[in-house]
Design an enzyme around this catalytic site. Structure first.
Site, short mmCIF file in Angstrom:
data_model
loop_
_atom_site.label_atom_id
_atom_site.label_comp_id
_atom_site.label_asym_id
_atom_site.label_seq_id
_atom_site.Cartn_x
_atom_site.Cartn_y
_atom_site.Cartn_z
N TYR A 143 64.30 -49.26 77.48
CA TYR A 143 64.64 -50.65 77.17
C TYR A 143 64.23 -51.57 78.32
CZ TYR A 143 67.00 -54.69 75.26
OH TYR A 143 67.26 -55.94 74.76
N SER A 161 63.12 -53.86 70.08
CA SER A 161 63.37 -55.21 70.54
C SER A 161 62.67 -55.44 71.88
CB SER A 161 64.87 -55.47 70.62
OG SER A 161 65.14 -56.84 70.70
N ASP A 207 64.55 -60.15 59.82
CA ASP A 207 64.84 -60.17 61.25
C ASP A 207 64.70 -61.60 61.76
OD1 ASP A 207 65.12 -59.81 63.95
OD2 ASP A 207 63.73 -58.13 64.11
N HIS A 226 67.36 -57.22 62.35
CA HIS A 226 67.01 -56.69 63.66
C HIS A 226 67.57 -55.30 63.91
CE1 HIS A 226 65.27 -57.35 67.56
NE2 HIS A 226 66.39 -57.06 68.18
#
Length: 795
Positions: free
Chosen positions: A508, A614, A697, A732
């Site tokens: 991430y 993301s 999203d 999302h």
């Protein structure tokens, strides 16, 4: 209270840690590109690939924009209009190609069946107590949405209070927030449809299970906080958007309101707004004593924030700007009359607790209650007459008790190395609940008694597998600049490091968000299929405090990609590119001093896959364009791919605090230097790629993935497939129905095994420690690469 702006299963995340936690920039001469002569990529077999003629023809335009004197082409701009008939036709055509390719995979259905079986176990949320009643969420296993239950006492039988599965036939209406009144009589709850961030809030009578007439709309990034009299609650919302642009238009000018039960939303009282600050977001929390309203003011996803308050005992009281310097993170914990306790990183990058007397608010009078520790403070609650402080020690949880006067009062014993959550309640409570999980512990919920100091297991998830068959180890490696980075690796015990193990590297690296040990049924199936699952704690996260976060933002964003690339190289038995194994940390952002582990040959680039969602999708996109030679497959999910236009849609402007602004000349250069969309080079051989996004999203709009897919398909020189899977009636990530999640994970795992050329091992059964039949991997001896594989879902 902290808005849930980026705290879904897939973040871009929200600032700070007051209730939970998103995105950055780089400074390099340019990405490292690999020519089409790459031995690894060039060796992908054509029988598994797709010819260019297989992809839909995507129209190009001559759209060119100017940024700081630089001309930037954007030929697929038209794909940003998701309502246009041409875009809808393109989506249909792309999904048709992807579905046809996935249908080739002979074991895809078997993987989905295995996932369905493993997923079918009871899962529990951590209870909260209001008015003597307990409230908790539970999923029986394959329910599309978890159900909210209540019970009158610990010994009572749970009763269904709210079942979102009854609200839609396809499971796409999700419970997105809830708040119970102090007396336990009323439940305010938010609903999100098809994965959108927009919420509709209602109120239910807990006793009867019937809804009142309340219907509050256009709420986003907001929680609800009840007043002491149980007659109403505070919440934040926006003005109604135009129907055609409600999923794409930028969200500005949030307002804080008070809703009183029995009145229409049009009559709600406006508590606070700032017409001079369109980017400010507000969260209102009424204190337990009913005296104050704490107004948490955020600007984008920057962890720094402001804190104002309102005296609720005075009808004419003004809003007081208590902390308005935007100089640090301040998370309100509780108050003792006029004394407010805050968790903050002011003069303490790893966090501490301070007390401010609002009758004498001068900084010189502030008192330190809990000093900064060697570990990173991630959350504090005032419950049971003391503080419960949760820390991260090398990305796993440590829990300590501290008296209200600041005296250490012991440490909570945990079942092992993992992650904890919970500890909600009031200072007068005598007990609290908390959860524990790890990569191999499905989920345990404990009740902690403050009088006896004993933890009692309240609920436990039981999955049909033998946790003793797997192990997690933590290693430390050097990044390109010498920074020491931790990484968790989960695998089957006895794994041979032969350099041929299919391995999934998940990351991430942004928005102060921590990646800590957690259980996933998707990961378990990946492990059972024979693989390795690796999670590095990249810079940009908050695992080592604010310096670690800042070292992965704006002009330093390339550090995140370097950390991830170095993790991939470590798993392949190589030192980091441009560095050496013995290199010393080159900056103060390194973790605590300590040794590093020499690279080990878990895998090879041909058997290594990378994944992230993301901001993690951005990570995968950037690393794929910079080092296409290093991976056997890429899974970018709901990624931020266009770093020059991200701030033009919905809440994208809020990510400037982590990424920087494309309108700033210096920051533009940094963004442009790594923007995945702008560094796809025609004639380059890229790894097999499965891009995933969703039509609803409105966090990271699907245009990012649409344009990246079209550009990558046009640039691809080799036969390796470039596919995009576009989910319908999903967003999302938060609230996605279980059935859709299982289908998507099955497609991902099947795709990975297929393109990594790994034959899935056969499944037999073994006895788990709870006496149930558990799956066992039997190595497929016909393929030496089919030894263990690991997995994860996108965050």
């Amino acid at each position: 209270m902290e808005p849930a702006l980026f705290r879904s299963s897939c973040s871009p995340g929200w600032p700070g840690r007051a209730g939970a936690q998103l995105l950055t920039l780089l400074i390099v001469a340019g990405p490292l590109l690999c020519s089409s002569t790459s031995l690894r990529a060039g060796g992908f077999p054509r029988r598994l690939g797709l010819p260019k003629s297989s992809y839909p023809i995507t129209r190009q335009t001559n759209q060119v924009d100017q940024y700081a004197g630089t001309a930037v082409s954007d030929p697929y701009r038209w794909l940003e209009d998701d309502n246009a008939p041409e875009t809808k036709a393109w989506v249909t055509a792309q999904n048709r190609v992807t579905a046809a390719y996935l249908a080739r995979i002979p074991y895809r259905a078997a993987i989905q069946q295995r996932l369905t079986k493993v997923w079918n176990y009871e899962r529990y949320g951590t209870p909260s107590v209001h008015g003597g009643r307990l409230f908790f969420a539970k999923n029986n296993g394959l329910q599309n949405q978890s159900v909210l239950y209540t019970l009158e006492s610990l010994a009572a039988t749970p009763r269904v209070l709210l079942d979102p599965n009854t609200l839609s036939s396809d499971g796409t209406v999700a419970l997105s927030g809830e708040a119970v009144s102090h007396d336990g009589r009323w439940l305010a709850y938010g609903l999100a449809t098809a994965g959108s961030d927009w919420q509709e809030w209602k109120v239910r009578d807990v006793g009867t299970g019937q809804d009142l007439a309340e219907d509050l709309r256009w709420i986003k990034f907001s929680e609800a906080s009840w007043t002491k009299d149980n007659q109403g609650f505070f919440y934040s919302r926006y003005d109604p958007p135009a129907a055609a642009t409600q999923l794409t238009k930028a969200n500005y000018y949030q307002k804080l309101y008070y809703h009183r039960l029995g009145t229409p939303q049009a009559a709600d009282r406006l508590v606070y707004e700032r017409r001079d600050q369109k980017e400010w977001l507000f969260g209102g929390t009424a204190t337990d004593d009913g005296h104050y309203l704490i107004i948490h003011v955020s600007q984008g996803t920057d962890p720094k924030n402001r804190v104002f308050y309102l005296d609720l005992t005075r009808a004419d009281a003004p809003v007081v700007e208590l902390l308005n310097d935007f100089d640090a993170r301040y998370a309100f914990i509780d108050n003792d009359g006029p004394v407010f306790w805050f968790e903050t990183d002011l003069a303490a990058p790893r966090g501490r607790v301070i007390a401010i007397d609002v009758t004498r608010p001068e900084r010189s009078r502030w008192q330190e209650v809990i000093p900064q520790a060697a570990e990173t403070l991630t959350g504090v609650s005032a419950v049971g007459g003391r503080f419960v402080a949760t820390y991260l020690q090398d990305a796993h949880s440590v829990v300590r008790f501290v008296t209200l006067a600041g005296k250490p009062d012991g440490e909570l014993g945990l079942p092992g190395i993992g992650s904890v959550g919970g500890f909600a309640g009031k200072r007068t409570d005598t007990a609290t609940f908390y959860s524990f999980t790890s990569f191999t512990v499905p989920g345990q919920v404990y009740r902690y008694d403050f009088a006896t100091g004993a933890s009692t297991l309240w609920r436990e998830s039981k999955v049909a597998f033998d946790p003793g068959a797997f192990e997690t180890r933590q290693v430390f490696y050097r990044s390109k600049d010498g920074t020491r980075v931790p990484m968790f690796i989960t695998q089957r015990k006895g794994l041979k490091l032969n350099g041929r193990n299919p391995t999934l590297l998940y990351g991430y690296g942004g928005f102060d968000i921590n990646l800590t040990p957690s259980f996933s049924p998707a990961n378990l199936v990946w492990l059972q299929l024979g693989g390795v699952y690796a999670v590095p704690n990249l810079r940009g996260g908050g695992e080592y405090g604010e310096p670690w976060h800042l070292a992965g933002t704006k002009l330093h964003k390339q550090n995140v990609f370097d950390d991830f690339i170095a993790a991939a190289e470590w798993l392949c038995g190589r030192p980091p590119s441009g560095g050496t194994i013995s290199a010393a940390p080159s900056s103060a952002t390194a973790s605590a001093p300590g040794p590093v582990d020499p690279p080990e040959r878990y895998t090879t680039p041909a058997k290594l896959a990378i994944a992230g969602g993301s901001n993690g999708g951005l990570l995968v996109g950037a690393c794929e364009t910079q080092r296409p030679d290093l991976y056997g497959a890429c899974l970018p999910a709901v990624g931020v791919m266009d770093m020059l236009r991200f701030n033009r849609f919905t809440i994208g402007w809020a990510w400037v605090s982590d990424y920087g602004s494309p309108q700033d000349p210096a920051q533009f250069q940094a963004l442009y230097a790594y923007s995945p969309l702008h560094h796809l080079r025609p004639g380059t051989v890229y790894p097999p790629t499965l891009i995933t996004t969703a039509d609803h999203d409105d966090r990271v709009v699907p245009a990012h993935s649409f344009k990246f897919a079209a550009t990558l398909q046009a640039a691809q020189a080799g036969p390796a497939p470039v596919l995009i899977r576009i989910e319908t009636r999903a967003g999302h990530g938060a609230g996605k129905p279980t059935a859709k999640i299982i289908q998507e994970v099955a497609d991902k795992w099947a795709f990975l095994l297929y393109v990594l050329q790994v034959k899935p091992p056969a499944l037999t059964t073994e006895r788990s420690d709870n006496g149930t039949a558990a799956p066992r991997v039997r190595e497929a001896r016909s393929d030496p690469g089919a030894t263990r594989v690991a997995a994860t879902t996108s965050r």
